[in-house]
Design a protein around this motif. Structure first.
Motif, mmCIF file in Angstrom:
data_model
loop_
_atom_site.group_PDB
_atom_site.id
_atom_site.type_symbol
_atom_site.label_atom_id
_atom_site.label_comp_id
_atom_site.label_asym_id
_atom_site.label_seq_id
_atom_site.Cartn_x
_atom_site.Cartn_y
_atom_site.Cartn_z
ATOM 1 N N LEU A 376 0.980 -1.182 -0.021
ATOM 2 C CA LEU A 376 -0.131 0.427 -0.086
ATOM 3 C C LEU A 376 1.012 1.503 0.218
ATOM 4 N N TYR A 377 1.976 1.019 0.049
ATOM 5 C CA TYR A 377 2.818 2.236 0.426
ATOM 6 C C TYR A 377 2.832 2.725 -0.852
ATOM 7 N N ILE A 378 3.891 1.304 -1.484
ATOM 8 C CA ILE A 378 3.966 1.835 -3.192
ATOM 9 C C ILE A 378 2.959 2.405 -3.850
ATOM 10 N N THR A 379 2.100 1.207 -3.755
ATOM 11 C CA THR A 379 0.277 1.747 -3.985
ATOM 12 C C THR A 379 -0.198 3.264 -4.182
ATOM 13 N N ARG A 380 0.218 3.603 -2.826
ATOM 14 C CA ARG A 380 0.021 5.731 -3.091
ATOM 15 C C ARG A 380 1.332 6.202 -3.311
ATOM 16 N N GLN A 381 2.304 5.973 -3.479
ATOM 17 C CA GLN A 381 3.195 7.370 -4.107
ATOM 18 C C GLN A 381 3.425 6.635 -5.291
ATOM 19 N N ILE A 382 2.607 5.723 -5.941
ATOM 20 C CA ILE A 382 2.305 5.303 -7.384
ATOM 21 C C ILE A 382 1.487 6.345 -8.241
ATOM 22 N N VAL A 383 0.351 6.234 -7.042
ATOM 23 C CA VAL A 383 -0.956 6.330 -7.532
ATOM 24 C C VAL A 383 -0.517 8.370 -7.182
ATOM 25 N N GLU A 384 0.063 8.513 -6.704
ATOM 26 C CA GLU A 384 0.110 9.988 -6.103
ATOM 27 C C GLU A 384 0.532 10.645 -6.916
ATOM 28 N N ALA A 385 1.968 9.951 -7.861
ATOM 29 C CA ALA A 385 2.372 10.156 -8.594
ATOM 30 C C ALA A 385 2.037 10.409 -10.151
ATOM 31 N N MET A 386 1.045 9.897 -9.962
ATOM 32 C CA MET A 386 0.049 10.351 -10.871
ATOM 33 C C MET A 386 -1.220 11.497 -10.696
ATOM 34 N N GLY A 387 -0.710 11.789 -9.653
ATOM 35 C CA GLY A 387 -1.193 13.332 -9.643
ATOM 36 C C GLY A 387 -3.415 12.853 -9.120
ATOM 37 N N GLY A 388 -3.508 11.370 -9.164
ATOM 38 C CA GLY A 388 -4.400 10.754 -7.963
ATOM 39 C C GLY A 388 -4.335 10.303 -6.739
ATOM 40 N N SER A 389 -5.821 10.003 -5.647
ATOM 41 C CA SER A 389 -5.728 9.458 -4.753
ATOM 42 C C SER A 389 -6.161 8.304 -4.456
ATOM 43 N N ILE A 390 -5.930 7.562 -3.002
ATOM 44 C CA ILE A 390 -6.285 6.235 -2.508
ATOM 45 C C ILE A 390 -6.813 6.402 -1.273
ATOM 46 N N THR A 391 -8.128 5.959 -1.028
ATOM 47 C CA THR A 391 -8.719 6.277 0.350
ATOM 48 C C THR A 391 -9.233 4.948 0.872
ATOM 49 N N VAL A 392 -9.678 4.702 2.288
ATOM 50 C CA VAL A 392 -10.113 3.536 2.484
ATOM 51 C C VAL A 392 -11.092 3.871 3.801
ATOM 52 N N ARG A 393 -11.843 2.763 3.274
ATOM 53 C CA ARG A 393 -13.057 2.702 4.048
ATOM 54 C C ARG A 393 -13.212 2.005 4.846
ATOM 55 N N SER A 394 -13.383 1.447 6.506
ATOM 56 C CA SER A 394 -12.807 0.035 7.044
ATOM 57 C C SER A 394 -13.427 0.275 8.521
ATOM 58 N N ALA A 395 -13.735 -1.183 8.843
ATOM 59 C CA ALA A 395 -13.657 -1.079 10.458
ATOM 60 C C ALA A 395 -13.455 -2.470 10.800
ATOM 61 N N GLN A 396 -13.008 -2.724 12.031
ATOM 62 C CA GLN A 396 -12.477 -4.136 12.214
ATOM 63 C C GLN A 396 -13.474 -5.349 12.055
ATOM 64 N N GLY A 397 -13.574 -6.414 11.275
ATOM 65 C CA GLY A 397 -14.442 -6.898 11.469
ATOM 66 C C GLY A 397 -15.517 -6.791 9.953
ATOM 67 N N GLN A 398 -15.648 -5.557 9.823
ATOM 68 C CA GLN A 398 -16.647 -5.124 9.235
ATOM 69 C C GLN A 398 -16.273 -4.760 7.067
ATOM 70 N N GLY A 399 -14.937 -5.915 6.790
ATOM 71 C CA GLY A 399 -14.672 -5.467 5.549
ATOM 72 C C GLY A 399 -14.133 -4.180 5.214
ATOM 73 N N SER A 400 -13.577 -3.849 4.324
ATOM 74 C CA SER A 400 -13.089 -2.675 3.378
ATOM 75 C C SER A 400 -12.989 -2.650 2.063
ATOM 76 N N THR A 401 -13.440 -1.087 1.851
ATOM 77 C CA THR A 401 -13.203 -0.728 0.961
ATOM 78 C C THR A 401 -12.416 -0.180 0.411
ATOM 79 N N PHE A 402 -11.206 -0.038 -1.125
ATOM 80 C CA PHE A 402 -10.180 1.292 -0.904
ATOM 81 C C PHE A 402 -10.735 1.842 -2.534
ATOM 82 N N ILE A 403 -10.677 3.102 -1.991
ATOM 83 C CA ILE A 403 -11.229 4.267 -3.154
ATOM 84 C C ILE A 403 -10.005 4.936 -3.970
#
Ligand code: ADP
Length: 420
Positions: A376-403
């Motif tokens: 995820l560290y590399i992912t974020r660096q790549i995405v930001e280098a492309m002018g984009g963003s990555i965020t996450v919505r999650s809670a313990q035991g409730q699954g995660s959504t990466f946007i």
């Protein structure tokens, strides 16, 4: 006549001087109402004080000041300063300042005096802070008053505190230098290790392919039998290759050398291809993958880097998805592409969310889930280098959504278009 300090009339009933003899013959006030005499004050006040008349003689001096001068209080009274203070440079300075105050009527505040004392073969210095004030009567300067504070102890404490602070600062700076050096050594090690690991890995892959070809032609029956083993070997080699590439990326990022090669591409097509490539992995994890991707979604991106981001998000969804369904959706409005990878797995704690995109950060124990905590560290660096963003919505035991949000055009190109 030079105005003199110390006569009965001058000082009034509340302050008397030892030499002036004020108060004799006068009716003594009742004992409890008797005001404090100047002499009493001077013998008890813990402050260095002296009153000097216009002929530069001591009219009064406090015990504290007498102690500073090293001369008994009585030996000051009525005697010229020069006689009492002697020829020491600090004495001459004091006399010069008193003369100035008497002449100009202007006070001198906070003059520092360093007094060196010899004793037992050791030179000690004491620091005094003196203020000189004119004493006026009817607008005329009739005396000078000196107040002296012994600053030695305060300065010693201040110096100790400053030295302590400087030592602490030095320790902190040293620790910072050592940490920076350790981080630099780690990044250098990663870079060297990743490069070194690539060579045997390439050779292993080549030899595996040669072996497969030879067995295919010489013993087709055996080749058939070996297919599952060959697949395991390929999978493990590819995992090893991915780990090595991850290490290489981290060392490139640390050196600021991550480069992008953007070109026109269809993101929808790539997402479908990646979902296909991951079908086996999702199958093994027991998760069903559903895809919500319409038509082509064109944009200018580095395909290999976007693929890398997708690999990271999809493999995490499979790994942490707890065998439950995973949904991938892609939409675009012409300016931005938005990709969401949603799982219903173990989720992420609040504390984990704060660290997730950091280097070597993991929200779970490596005993249960393998991984370097770098994806995820590399992912974020790549995405930001492309002018984009990555965020996450999650809670313990409730699954995660990466946007993931990616501009369809590189930032500079968009700016150029906007200014046209
Ligand atoms: P790795 O998976 O190699 O540990 P990543 O950087 O890809 O490294 O992920 C960092 C951490 O984020 C993981 O260790 C895990 O704790 C958490 N994480 C990532 N994706 C998910 C997910 N889909 N669900 C739950 N936790 C996740």
């Amino acid at each position: 006549m030079t105005p003199r300090l110390g006569s009965a009339q001058d000082t009034g009933p509340d302050v008397t001087t030892p030499a002036g003899g004020g108060g004799e013959g006068r009716q003594r006030p009742r004992e409890e109402a008797r005001p404090v005499a100047l002499a009493e004050l001077m013998s008890t006040v813990p402050l260095g004080m002296a009153i000097i008349d216009p002929e530069l003689r001591f009219v009064e001096v406090s015990e504290a000041m007498a102690a500073m001068n090293g001369v008994p209080r009585e030996a000051h009274l009525g005697r010229p300063m020069e006689e009492v203070l002697g020829a020491a440079p600090s004495g001459r300075d004091v006399i010069r300042r008193v003369r100035r105050v008497l002449e100009t009527g202007e006070p001198l505040e906070g003059v520092e005096i360093i007094h060196r004392e010899q004793g037992g073969g050791v030179e000690r210095s004491r620091v005094y802070r003196a203020s000189y004030h004119p004493v006026r009567r009817d607008g005329q300067v009739v005396a000078a008053c000196i107040y002296v504070e012994d600053m030695t102890e305060r300065r010693r404490v201040e110096a100790q505190r400053d030295a302590g602070a400087a030592r602490e600062r030095a320790v902190r700076e040293q620790a910072l230098r050592e940490t920076q050096e350790a981080v630099r050594a780690r990044d250098e090690f990663l870079s060297v290790a990743a490069h070194e690991l690539r060579t045997p890995l390439t050779s292993l892959r080549l030899h595996l392919q040669l072996l497969q070809r030879q067995v295919n032609t010489s013993q087709p029956a055996l080749a058939e039998e070996l297919v599952p083993r060959a697949q395991v070997l390929e999978r493990q080699l590819s995992r090893l290759g991915n780990l090595v590439n991850t290490l290489l990326d981290v060392s490139r990022l640390a050196a600021g050398k991550l480069s992008l090669e953007p070109r026109e591409m269809d993101l929808a097509l790539l997402v479908r291809q990646m979902a296909e490539a991951f079908s086996e992995e999702f199958h093994r994890a027991g998760s069903e993958l559903s895809l919500h991707v319409d038509g082509p979604l064109m944009g200018t991106w580095d395909p290999l880097r976007v693929e890398q981001v997708l690999v990271n998000l999809l493999s995490n969804a499979a790994k942490y998805g707890a065998g439950r369904p995973v949904e991938v959706s892609l939409v675009g409005d012409g300016r931005t592409a938005v990709l969401a990878v949603k799982d219903h797995g173990i989720g992420i704690s609040e504390d984990g969310m704060a660290r997730l995109f950091g280097k070597f950060e993991r929200a779970v124990s490596e005993r249960h889930y393998g991984g370097l905590g770098l994806g995820l560290y590399i992912t974020r660096q790549i995405v930001e280098a492309m002018g984009g963003s990555i965020t996450v919505r999650s809670a313990q035991g409730q699954g995660s959504t990466f946007i993931l949000r990616l501009p369809t055009q590189p930032q500079t190109a968009r700016l150029a278009q906007a200014s046209r």
